[in-house]
Motif scaffolding. Structure first.
Motif, PDB file in Angstrom:
ATOM      1  N   TYR A  32      32.712  55.154 -19.731  1.00 56.53           N
ATOM      2  CA  TYR A  32      34.089  54.670 -19.836  1.00 56.53           C
ATOM      3  C   TYR A  32      34.459  54.493 -21.294  1.00 56.53           C
ATOM      4  O   TYR A  32      33.592  54.441 -22.176  1.00 56.53           O
ATOM      5  CB  TYR A  32      34.247  53.307 -19.131  1.00 56.53           C
ATOM      6  N   LEU A  33      35.739  54.336 -21.543  1.00 59.04           N
ATOM      7  CA  LEU A  33      36.271  53.977 -22.849  1.00 59.04           C
ATOM      8  C   LEU A  33      36.980  52.641 -22.706  1.00 59.04           C
ATOM      9  O   LEU A  33      37.785  52.470 -21.780  1.00 59.04           O
ATOM     10  CB  LEU A  33      37.263  55.040 -23.337  1.00 59.04           C
ATOM     11  N   TRP A  34      36.676  51.685 -23.584  1.00 61.12           N
ATOM     12  CA  TRP A  34      37.315  50.366 -23.575  1.00 61.12           C
ATOM     13  C   TRP A  34      38.197  50.252 -24.815  1.00 61.12           C
ATOM     14  O   TRP A  34      37.724  50.473 -25.942  1.00 61.12           O
ATOM     15  CB  TRP A  34      36.272  49.257 -23.612  1.00 61.12           C
ATOM     16  N   GLY A  58      39.081  59.993 -20.658  1.00 63.44           N
ATOM     17  CA  GLY A  58      40.341  59.411 -21.110  1.00 63.44           C
ATOM     18  C   GLY A  58      41.327  59.115 -20.001  1.00 63.44           C
ATOM     19  O   GLY A  58      42.360  58.495 -20.245  1.00 63.44           O
ATOM     20  N   ALA A  59      41.048  59.531 -18.771  1.00 64.67           N
ATOM     21  CA  ALA A  59      41.956  59.246 -17.652  1.00 64.67           C
ATOM     22  C   ALA A  59      41.957  57.740 -17.377  1.00 64.67           C
ATOM     23  O   ALA A  59      40.894  57.119 -17.326  1.00 64.67           O
ATOM     24  CB  ALA A  59      41.517  59.998 -16.400  1.00 64.67           C
ATOM     25  N   PRO A  60      43.143  57.122 -17.222  1.00 70.35           N
ATOM     26  CA  PRO A  60      43.213  55.672 -17.001  1.00 70.35           C
ATOM     27  C   PRO A  60      42.456  55.241 -15.749  1.00 70.35           C
ATOM     28  O   PRO A  60      42.451  55.947 -14.738  1.00 70.35           O
ATOM     29  CB  PRO A  60      44.711  55.416 -16.825  1.00 70.35           C
ATOM     30  N   PHE A  61      41.804  54.081 -15.837  1.00 72.45           N
ATOM     31  CA  PHE A  61      41.091  53.515 -14.693  1.00 72.45           C
ATOM     32  C   PHE A  61      41.693  52.159 -14.323  1.00 72.45           C
ATOM     33  O   PHE A  61      42.287  52.015 -13.270  1.00 72.45           O
ATOM     34  CB  PHE A  61      39.600  53.416 -14.998  1.00 72.45           C
ATOM     35  N   HIS A  62      41.562  51.154 -15.205  1.00 74.01           N
ATOM     36  CA  HIS A  62      42.116  49.831 -14.926  1.00 74.01           C
ATOM     37  C   HIS A  62      42.195  49.039 -16.228  1.00 74.01           C
ATOM     38  O   HIS A  62      41.763  49.515 -17.277  1.00 74.01           O
ATOM     39  CB  HIS A  62      41.242  49.075 -13.913  1.00 74.01           C
ATOM     40  N   ASP A 121      39.155  52.720 -32.391  1.00 75.87           N
ATOM     41  CA  ASP A 121      39.471  51.290 -32.386  1.00 75.87           C
ATOM     42  C   ASP A 121      39.004  50.612 -31.104  1.00 75.87           C
ATOM     43  O   ASP A 121      39.462  49.537 -30.753  1.00 75.87           O
ATOM     44  CB  ASP A 121      40.972  51.061 -32.599  1.00 75.87           C
ATOM     45  N   GLY A 122      38.054  51.243 -30.420  1.00 75.56           N
ATOM     46  CA  GLY A 122      37.544  50.672 -29.171  1.00 75.56           C
ATOM     47  C   GLY A 122      36.058  50.896 -29.028  1.00 75.56           C
ATOM     48  O   GLY A 122      35.327  51.001 -30.013  1.00 75.56           O
ATOM     49  N   LEU A 123      35.618  50.966 -27.785  1.00 71.08           N
ATOM     50  CA  LEU A 123      34.205  51.142 -27.473  1.00 71.08           C
ATOM     51  C   LEU A 123      34.020  52.270 -26.470  1.00 71.08           C
ATOM     52  O   LEU A 123      34.861  52.478 -25.597  1.00 71.08           O
ATOM     53  CB  LEU A 123      33.631  49.867 -26.845  1.00 71.08           C
ATOM     54  N   ARG A 124      32.903  52.968 -26.613  1.00 70.22           N
ATOM     55  CA  ARG A 124      32.479  53.919 -25.591  1.00 70.22           C
ATOM     56  C   ARG A 124      31.344  53.253 -24.832  1.00 70.22           C
ATOM     57  O   ARG A 124      30.422  52.706 -25.420  1.00 70.22           O
ATOM     58  CB  ARG A 124      32.005  55.235 -26.191  1.00 70.22           C
ATOM     59  N   VAL A 166      40.641  50.041 -19.675  1.00 65.93           N
ATOM     60  CA  VAL A 166      39.443  50.824 -19.400  1.00 65.93           C
ATOM     61  C   VAL A 166      39.861  52.190 -18.869  1.00 65.93           C
ATOM     62  O   VAL A 166      40.656  52.284 -17.926  1.00 65.93           O
ATOM     63  CB  VAL A 166      38.518  50.109 -18.381  1.00 65.93           C
ATOM     64  N   ALA A 167      39.319  53.234 -19.499  1.00 68.61           N
ATOM     65  CA  ALA A 167      39.579  54.605 -19.064  1.00 68.61           C
ATOM     66  C   ALA A 167      38.250  55.261 -18.712  1.00 68.61           C
ATOM     67  O   ALA A 167      37.181  54.829 -19.156  1.00 68.61           O
ATOM     68  CB  ALA A 167      40.270  55.390 -20.178  1.00 68.61           C
ATOM     69  N   HIS A 168      38.324  56.299 -17.901  1.00 67.20           N
ATOM     70  CA  HIS A 168      37.135  57.103 -17.618  1.00 67.20           C
ATOM     71  C   HIS A 168      36.714  57.798 -18.913  1.00 67.20           C
ATOM     72  O   HIS A 168      37.489  57.875 -19.875  1.00 67.20           O
ATOM     73  CB  HIS A 168      37.416  58.118 -16.517  1.00 67.20           C
TER      74      HIS A 168
END
Length: 138
Positions: A64-66, A80-84, A40-43, A75-77
């Motif tokens: 990243y993953l949005w 999958g680790a959270p970024f911002h 349900d997002g973007l790579r 936004v995650a790395h």
């Protein structure tokens, strides 16, 4: 204007200007970023060539993953680790991110979309730089 995932899909030419205040050096990355649908997002994946004054070119990649919610983009790395996160309206500022003792503060600018940019100010004991990444449809 509220942008959604579909607005970012596809390829973008990127340029990144880096000002390293600690090393008193500057660099430039030129490359391609691609947003693809995932769940349900973007790579997001970018690759390019980074050059610092007097140095050899360096191949650079990141991902990243949005994930879009009603109010923000998380936004995650790539792992999958959270970024911002940043708000989908107004002048979106990224939530501050602490990486070790280095603090990342970012601002997104979609005012000229589909051209847009992201500015990061990073300060801490190991890092002191600003990077501005500009995106333009490929």
């Amino acid at each position: 204007m509220i942008l959604g995932a579909a607005d970012f899909l596809g390829d973008w030419r990127i340029t990144r200007e880096i000002s390293d205040f600690r090393l008193r050096d500057s660099g430039r990355l030129e490359g391609l970023a691609r947003f693809t649908a995932e769940g349900d997002g973007l790579r997001y994946h970018e690759s390019g060539t980074l050059r610092f004054a007097g140095g050899a070119p360096i191949r650079a990649e990141r991902g990243y993953l949005w994930h879009f919610t009603d109010t923000d983009v998380q936004v995650a790395h790539a792992d999958g680790a959270p970024f911002h996160s940043f708000a989908r309206t107004g002048e979106p500022e990224a939530t501050p991110h602490l990486c070790g003792e280095d603090l990342y503060r970012g601002t997104y600018d979609f005012s000229a979309f589909p051209d847009w940019q992201v500015t990061w100010e990073v300060q801490g004991p190991r890092k002191d730089y600003r990077s501005v990444t500009r995106y333009r449809r490929a």
